[in-house]
Every structure is written in structure tokens, then in C-alpha cells.
Design an enzyme around this catalytic site. Structure first.
Site, PDB file in Angstrom:
ATOM      1  N   ARG A  35      31.155  37.149  62.069  1.00  0.00           N
ATOM      2  CA  ARG A  35      31.488  38.313  61.365  1.00  0.00           C
ATOM      3  C   ARG A  35      32.409  39.286  61.734  1.00  0.00           C
ATOM      4  O   ARG A  35      32.832  39.985  60.947  1.00  0.00           O
ATOM      5  CB  ARG A  35      30.009  39.186  61.426  1.00  0.00           C
ATOM      6  CG  ARG A  35      28.902  38.290  60.675  1.00  0.00           C
ATOM      7  CD  ARG A  35      27.666  38.944  60.644  1.00  0.00           C
ATOM      8  NE  ARG A  35      26.812  38.145  59.588  1.00  0.00           N
ATOM      9  CZ  ARG A  35      25.505  38.276  59.624  1.00  0.00           C
ATOM     10  NH1 ARG A  35      24.708  38.837  60.620  1.00  0.00           N
ATOM     11  NH2 ARG A  35      24.748  37.755  58.694  1.00  0.00           N
ATOM     12  N   LYS A 197      12.162  24.890  48.833  1.00  0.00           N
ATOM     13  CA  LYS A 197      10.986  25.238  47.997  1.00  0.00           C
ATOM     14  C   LYS A 197      11.670  25.591  46.467  1.00  0.00           C
ATOM     15  O   LYS A 197      12.674  26.320  46.473  1.00  0.00           O
ATOM     16  CB  LYS A 197      10.185  26.502  48.114  1.00  0.00           C
ATOM     17  CG  LYS A 197       9.151  26.290  49.315  1.00  0.00           C
ATOM     18  CD  LYS A 197       8.624  27.507  49.802  1.00  0.00           C
ATOM     19  CE  LYS A 197       7.589  27.228  50.740  1.00  0.00           C
ATOM     20  NZ  LYS A 197       7.035  28.746  51.226  1.00  0.00           N
ATOM     21  N   GLY A 353      22.316  31.037  53.492  1.00  0.00           N
ATOM     22  CA  GLY A 353      21.447  30.550  54.685  1.00  0.00           C
ATOM     23  C   GLY A 353      21.840  28.981  55.012  1.00  0.00           C
ATOM     24  O   GLY A 353      22.834  28.779  55.763  1.00  0.00           O
ATOM     25  N   GLY A 376      21.376  36.884  51.993  1.00  0.00           N
ATOM     26  CA  GLY A 376      20.455  37.379  50.880  1.00  0.00           C
ATOM     27  C   GLY A 376      21.554  38.057  49.975  1.00  0.00           C
ATOM     28  O   GLY A 376      21.222  37.628  48.805  1.00  0.00           O
TER      29      GLY A 376
HETATM   30  P1  AMP Z   1      15.748  26.890  52.126  1.00  0.00           P
HETATM   31  O1  AMP Z   1      15.421  28.096  53.056  1.00  0.00           O
HETATM   32  O2  AMP Z   1      14.602  27.228  50.911  1.00  0.00           O
HETATM   33  O3  AMP Z   1      17.044  26.571  51.534  1.00  0.00           O
HETATM   34  O4  AMP Z   1      15.312  25.460  52.808  1.00  0.00           O
HETATM   35  C1  AMP Z   1      15.874  25.044  53.917  1.00  0.00           C
HETATM   36  C2  AMP Z   1      14.815  24.130  54.632  1.00  0.00           C
HETATM   37  O5  AMP Z   1      14.333  23.057  53.827  1.00  0.00           O
HETATM   38  C3  AMP Z   1      15.457  23.677  55.778  1.00  0.00           C
HETATM   39  O6  AMP Z   1      14.935  24.078  57.017  1.00  0.00           O
HETATM   40  C4  AMP Z   1      15.083  22.121  55.784  1.00  0.00           C
HETATM   41  O7  AMP Z   1      14.574  21.479  57.016  1.00  0.00           O
HETATM   42  C5  AMP Z   1      14.037  22.086  54.588  1.00  0.00           C
HETATM   43  N1  AMP Z   1      13.879  20.795  54.017  1.00  0.00           N
HETATM   44  C6  AMP Z   1      15.033  20.121  53.108  1.00  0.00           C
HETATM   45  N2  AMP Z   1      14.234  19.044  52.844  1.00  0.00           N
HETATM   46  C7  AMP Z   1      13.182  18.949  53.103  1.00  0.00           C
HETATM   47  C8  AMP Z   1      12.125  17.932  53.021  1.00  0.00           C
HETATM   48  N3  AMP Z   1      12.338  16.853  52.052  1.00  0.00           N
HETATM   49  N4  AMP Z   1      10.971  18.094  53.468  1.00  0.00           N
HETATM   50  C9  AMP Z   1      10.850  19.321  54.111  1.00  0.00           C
HETATM   51  N5  AMP Z   1      11.545  20.314  54.253  1.00  0.00           N
HETATM   52  C10 AMP Z   1      12.888  19.951  53.861  1.00  0.00           C
END
Ligand code: AMP
Length: 395
Positions: A35, A197, A353, A376
Site C-alpha cells: 500500500r 457463497k 479479497g 470492499g
Molecule cells: P469469498 O470470501 O466468498 O470470496 O470466499 C473465499 C473463500 O472461499 C476461501 O477462503 C476459500 O477457501 C473458500 N472456498 C472456495 N471454494 C470452496 C469450496 N469448494 N468449499 C469450501 N470453501 C471454499
């Protein structure tokens, strides 16, 4: 959009909102200087023009004054990176800051104390913003990481510089990179969304459907889509509340001529752990007791042709649990393919992220067109929201 080159900084004091919210180790040493390096071009530009710089930032989330989160701790690192002395003011407003700012001569740099030692900063307090504004002649915002916050130093302050405010070069690059992806004529435009998610990416999907041609859905998100369509996903991560929504989304995408690409196979295991035997399975035939933790080889092959065909690429979210080395294969392979496509002429933006962390971890940072510095802020931009820090500069 007013940029650095549209203002003259000669003999002017530039009050620059930077994002020096850097990680510190137990010995209070900066562990990642990204940064600070990202703000250097703006500071260098102003100093080279014969101006001086007053740098303001937050560090962490202090509740009141907290010596552990003093920006004084990073002043030496900032000086090393800038290659010049950095004067430090022990508060962001008040006599010390006022005097040091007033005495600043062209070529000098002043760093003022953590803005968040004053609760007024995050409250967007007018009086605090006004007090800060008296320190400089020109306001420059170069803090993309906080551009989605309507804080005193990121948004409210701008109104005190109606004609003397501009984008710093980092903020300009970030905004242009997002523009380039979301309003691109270089088609096909591909978005790759991964991560855990569906629910956290809904607003992004809704916003980008009108702007893209292809959408790859990977990572944990994919299982909700597969289950909604009747696939057996075993114990894979799934949001049952969003099954109906994903079906609606598939329909919406069809209406808008967006091709949705889902994984075909997965690397599955019986335990959510790195040390567990892996079985490659069809994503629609995962037995109970097993879960998919990474994309399989057939999925990667399918994604490869979409990525190589794309002219504009947005990547947000990993394809698997990349934190486990044995389930990082898909995310790593995707990085390699995006790098290849970029080499072939595609514009690629990695933002938000975990995909940024993955790109850095696997060393693809210099092989994609742009890696966003704002988590964010990037996500809110992709959601189509107006970021207060940017809106205030455009007023
Ligand atoms: P996000 O913060 O929603 O972008 O999600 C990132 C997280 O998704 C990371 O920590 C990954 O470990 C998790 N992730 C990716 N694929 C999977 C999966 N198949 N099962 C569980 N967690 C997952």
C-alpha cells in the site's frame, strides 16, 4: 475526472489521503509494503513538480488514541520507500500538525498521526474535516481502499477544495480498470466469480449481467447452482436458501445472452482438511460424506477455452479452498490461464479479497493487467454502487 496532471503543485501543499493501513508484526515492523508502494507514484509526482506532501491515513481500528496503532511506527518505512525524510506530526489536527504543515517547504513530506484516533473521522464529522482541510492547498485522494467510506478524510473534506481536488494516480488507475471491465467494447467480456457463497456475490452478479458475455462460477458458490439443477453435491458447501434464486439467475442470464459456465468435475474429499485422500468426481455425483474442495481437470479444461477466448476478464474469488496446498490446484491453474490470455492481449482485472491474495501467493501479480488494492471498495464498485470518496471528487 480531475487527475494529478490537471493541477499545478509547484509551491503547493498537497493534502493526500493515502491508504497506509498496512499489516504490522509483533515487533511493529511493516510486513507488507504494497500500500505504501502503491501511493509512491502520486507522492513522487507532486514532489517532482515542486510541491510538498501532507500524508494522512488510518491504521487499524483504534478506539481513541492507541500507541500500538500510531502511524509514527511506519514513518521510517515510508521514508525508506520514498527515499526522503518524513516529518511526523503527533496528531492529525491541532497545533503540532498545523505548525509542521505551515513550515513545510517544497520537496518535503509530512505524515500526520492516525486519523482514526479521532472518532470524528469515521463519523464523517464536518468540523474535523474542516480542521484537516486547513493543512493543505490541494486535496488529493489516493486511497482506493477506503473510497467506499464517507469518512471525514475520504469524502467530507473534498467540499473544502471545490476547485483544488483531484484523483491520485492509484485511485485513477483503480477507477479506470473497473471502467475498462464494466464498460468494455473488447468482447467477449468474461467474469469469473468464485469463493464460498452465492449470497455475498448476488449484487455483483445482478450488476454485471448486463455488461458481460460469459460468467464462470467456481469455488464453493458453484454447488448451490449444481444442487438447484438436481445434481448430487454430497456434503459440499451449499446455501439451500438460494437454490431458487440460482435457477432464476440462470434464466436471467439466458435472457441476457450471458453464457454461464459451471464446473463439471471436482477434487473431493471426506474431510475438510489438507491431509486427506482426494478423489476426482463428477460434480453432480458427489456421495454423502464427500465434499468438493477444488475444481477438477475437466472443469479447468472447460474454463481454459472460455478464458483464452475472452478479451476482457474480471476475476473475483478462488476456485477452491486454496489455503490448503492440495486444493489450490484449480485456483493456481486459473491464474496461469488468465496470465496466458493476458499475454495474448486480453485485459484482466483481479479484484476483491481472496483472489488478490491468491494471485500474490502464486506469483501472478505481474502477469495480469491489474490487481486491485481495495477489497470492499472493489466489491462495491462491481456492485454498481457510487463510492463516496470518488463521488466527492467528481462534485
Ligand atoms: P469469498 O470470501 O466468498 O470470496 O470466499 C473465499 C473463500 O472461499 C476461501 O477462503 C476459500 O477457501 C473458500 N472456498 C472456495 N471454494 C470452496 C469450496 N469448494 N468449499 C469450501 N470453501 C471454499
Amino acid at each position: 475526472m480531475k487527475t494529478l496532471d490537471q493541477l499545478s503543485f509547484k509551491n503547493k501543499k498537497a493534502l493526500i489521503r493515502v491508504d497506509f493501513n498496512v499489516p504490522l508484526d509483533d515487533n511493529k515492523k511493516v510486513t507488507d509494503t504494497t500500500r505504501i508502494l502503491a501511493a509512491k507514484p502520486t507522492i513522487d509526482h507532486i514532489l517532482a513538480e515542486g510541491g510538498s506532501c501532507i500524508l494522512m491515513s488510518h491504521l487499524g481500528r483504534p478506539k481513541g488514541i492507541d500507541p500500538e496503532l500510531s502511524l509514527g511506527l511506519i514513518a521510517k518505512t515510508v521514508a525508506e520507500i520514498l527515499g526522503t525524510e518524513v516529518i511526523f506530526a503527533k496528531d492529525s489536527v491541532g497545533e503540532d500538525a498545523q505548525t509542521k504543515a505551515a513550515n513545510l517547504t517544497p520537496g518535503q513530506v509530512l505524515l500526520i498521526e492516525n486519523l482514526r484516533f479521532h472518532a470524528e473521522e469515521t463519523k464523517g464529522d464536518e468540523t474535523f474535516a474542516k480542521a484537516l482541510s486547513t493543512l493543505g492547498d490541494i486535496y488529493v485522494n489516493d486511497a482506493f481502499g477506503t473510497a467506499h467510506r464517507a469518512h471525514a478524510s475520504t469524502a467530507i473534506i473534498a467540499s473544502y477544495f471545490p476547485d483544488n481536488k483531484c484523483f491520485g494516480s492509484l485511485l485513477e488507475q483503480e477507477v479506470k480498470a473497473i471502467e475498462k471491465v464494466l464498460n468494455s467494447d473488447d468482447r467477449p467480456v468474461l467474469a469469473i466469480l468464485g469463493g464460498s457463497k452465492v449470497s455475498s456475490k448476488i449484487t455483483i452478479i445482478e450488476n454485471i449481467l448486463d455488461k458481460i458475455d460469459d460468467l464462470i462460477i467456481g469455488g464453493g458458490m458453484a454447488y448451490t447452482f449444481i444442487k438447484a439443477q438436481g445434481g448430487k453435491i454430497g456434503d459440499s458447501i451449499c446455501e439451500d436458501d438460494y437454490l431458487a434464486y440460482t435457477l432464476e439467475l440462470i434464466e436471467k442470464a439466458k435472457e441476457k445472452n450471458v453464457n454461464i459456465h459451471l464446473p463439471i468435475d471436482v477434487q473431493s474429499t471426506t474431510d475438510f482438511s489438507n491431509e486427506t485422500p482426494i478423489t476426482v468426481r463428477d460434480i453432480t455425483e458427489i456421495p454423502d460424506g464427500s465434499q468438493g474442495l477444488d475444481a477438477g481437470p475437466a472443469s479447468l479444461k472447460k474454463f481454459e477455452s472460455v478464458v483464452m477466448n475472452a478479451k476482457t476478464i474480471l476475476w473475483n474469488g478462488p476456485l477452491g479452498v486454496f489455503e490448503f496446498s492440495n486444493f489450490a490446484t484449480g485456483t493456481k491453474a486459473l491464474g496461469t490461464i488468465i496470465a496466458e490470455s493476458t499475454k495474448k492481449g486480453a485485459f484482466s482485472l483481479v479484484g476483491g479479497g481472496d483472489s488478490v491474495a491468491a494471485v500474490k501467493q502464486f506469483g501472478f501479480e505481474d502477469q495480469v493487467s491489474y490487481v486491485s488494492t481495495g477489497g470492499g471498495a472493489m466489491l462495491e464498485s462491481l456492485e454498481g454502487k457510487n463510492l463516496p470518496g470518488i463521488a466527492a471528487l467528481l462534485d
